[in-house]
Design an enzyme around this catalytic site. Structure first.
Site, PDB file in Angstrom:
ATOM      1  CG  HIS A   1      -7.131   0.822  -6.190  1.00  0.00           C
ATOM      2  ND1 HIS A   1      -8.193   1.549  -5.705  1.00  0.00           N
ATOM      3  CD2 HIS A   1      -6.039   1.217  -5.468  1.00  0.00           C
ATOM      4  CE1 HIS A   1      -7.779   2.333  -4.721  1.00  0.00           C
ATOM      5  NE2 HIS A   1      -6.479   2.166  -4.564  1.00  0.00           N
TER       6      HIS A   1
ATOM      7  CG  ASP B   1      -2.150   0.837   1.057  1.00  0.00           C
ATOM      8  OD1 ASP B   1      -2.252   1.554   0.044  1.00  0.00           O
ATOM      9  OD2 ASP B   1      -3.033   0.777   1.932  1.00  0.00           O
TER      10      ASP B   1
END
Length: 310
Positions: free
Chosen positions: A220, A147
Site C-alpha cells: 500500500h 494510519d
C-alpha cells in the site's frame, strides 16, 4: 487567506456528513445563511467546551458550487469525481453536494455540532451518507496498522493541503476527497502478520517501514508514493478514521484526503486501482472495497463567509 481546519489531526472522534442539495427556491438562501454563520458554530462550542477541541469543515461538490455560486467561477480542479476502473478494482463515483467534517475529543460534542448544522439546513438538503468515526487504540486503522504515518508535518503539511497562488481566486481553499472503504476482516485476519505487513509496507507492532528489499511493489505505501517530474515526493493530508457496526459485520475506514491539487490524490488512486505499471494494484484492495467516492472543494474561512453575502 486563512484555510478552514484542514490540517488538523484526525482527532478522537469524527462525524462525516454528505448531503444532496434540494431543488427548491429557498435552498440557496438556506445554504448561504449557513456559510455566513458557519464559523460561529464551532467558535461558540469552543468557548463553552475548550477541552473538546471541536473543529468543523464545510465543502461543496462541483454541481452544487456551480448552482449556488455561478458568479464565482470554479476552482481549477473541481469537477465531479470520475470513476477509476482497473481490471480488478473500481474506485466508484458517488453523488454529494455538501460535505461536513466534524472533529472533537468527545463524541457528544460532535453530535451536537452535527445536530446544529443539520437543523440549520432543514428544507435545503437531503441526507446521502453519514459516518461516525472513532480513534482505535493508538491511532490505528481497524485492520490493526497505524494510519496517517505518511502525512507531512509543519509547513509541508500546509503546502500539501492548501491551494496556493496557482489558483489565486481560491487560494487558502482545499480539495477534499472521501471514500468509505469496507474491509473483509475474515480474509484479512486469515493472513499471517508477516503477510499483512507486506500488504501495508510497515511493521504492525511498531509502525517501522519495511526496507526496499522486504517491501513488495504492490504494498500500500509503495503504490501511493508518487513524485512529480523533478523527483519531488507529492503529499496529501489524510484524516482517516475507523468506523464499525459489529452487529452487521461491517468494519471500515473512512478515507479523507485534503490536497492543494486534486490531481495529486487522483494519481495515488490511479496507482492503487489501475497500477503503475498497469496491473500492479494495491494489495490492500484485495481486502478493502470502496463503497463511495466524492470530491468537494473546501473554501478558505474568509471565502466561506463571503459566500454567505452573495
Amino acid at each position: 487567506m486563512k484555510p478552514q481546519d484542514v490540517t488538523n489531526t484526525p482527532g478522537e472522534h469524527a462525524i462525516f456528513m454528505v448531503f444532496g442539495l434540494r431543488d427548491t427556491k429557498d435552498a440557496p438562501t438556506i445554504i448561504k445563511d449557513l456559510c455566513a454563520d458557519f464559523s460561529a458554530v464551532a467558535r461558540s462550542m469552543r468557548t463553552r467546551l475548550p477541552a473538546a477541541a471541536i473543529s468543523c469543515i464545510m465543502g461543496f461538490g462541483a454541481d452544487a458550487w456551480s448552482r449556488l455560486f455561478p458568479q464565482r467561477g470554479k476552482p481549477n480542479e473541481l469537477e465531479p469525481f470520475k470513476e477509476i476502473k482497473g481490471d480488478r478494482h473500481i474506485a466508484v463515483s458517488t453523488p454529494g453536494d455538501i460535505f461536513f467534517h466534524i472533529r472533537a475529543a468527545r463524541l457528544d460534542v460532535c453530535l451536537e455540532a452535527a445536530s446544529i448544522i443539520s437543523a440549520k439546513l432543514q428544507g435545503a438538503v437531503y441526507p446521502i451518507d453519514e459516518v461516525q468515526g472513532f480513534r482505535y487504540y493508538d491511532g490505528r486503522a481497524i485492520i490493526g496498522f497505524v494510519d496517517g504515518t505518511e502525512n507531512p508535518e509543519d509547513e509541508a503539511r500546509l503546502a500539501a493541503a492548501v491551494i496556493g497562488a496557482e489558483d489565486a481566486d481560491f487560494a487558502g481553499g482545499s480539495y477534499v476527497f472521501v471514500q468509505k472503504y469496507l474491509h473483509d476482516m475474515d480474509a484479512w485476519n486469515a493472513l499471517t502478520t508477516e503477510e499483512q505487513e507486506k500488504a501495508i509496507g510497515r511493521r504492525k507492532f511498531n509502525d517501522v517501514e519495511l526496507s526496499d528489499e522486504e517491501k513488495p511493489e504492490n504494498a500500500h505505501n509503495a503504490v501511493t508514493n508518487i513524485e512529480d517530474e523533478h523527483g519531488n515526493e507529492l503529499k496529501i493530508v489524510r484524516a482517516n478514521m475507523p468506523f464499525a457496526n459489529p452487529a452487521k459485520g461491517e468494519f471500515g475506514t473512512y478515507f479523507i484526503g485534503y490536497a492543494g491539487k486534486f490531481s495529486t490524490t487522483r494519481k495515488m488512486l490511479e496507482n492503487m486501482f489501475i497500477g503503475e505499471p498497469v496491473g500492479n494494484t494495491d494489495r490492500l484492495l484485495d481486502f478493502s472495497t470502496a463503497a463511495t467516492g466524492t470530491l468537494f472543494f473546501v473554501p478558505s474561512a474568509e471565502l466561506l463567509e463571503e459566500l454567505g453575502e452573495d
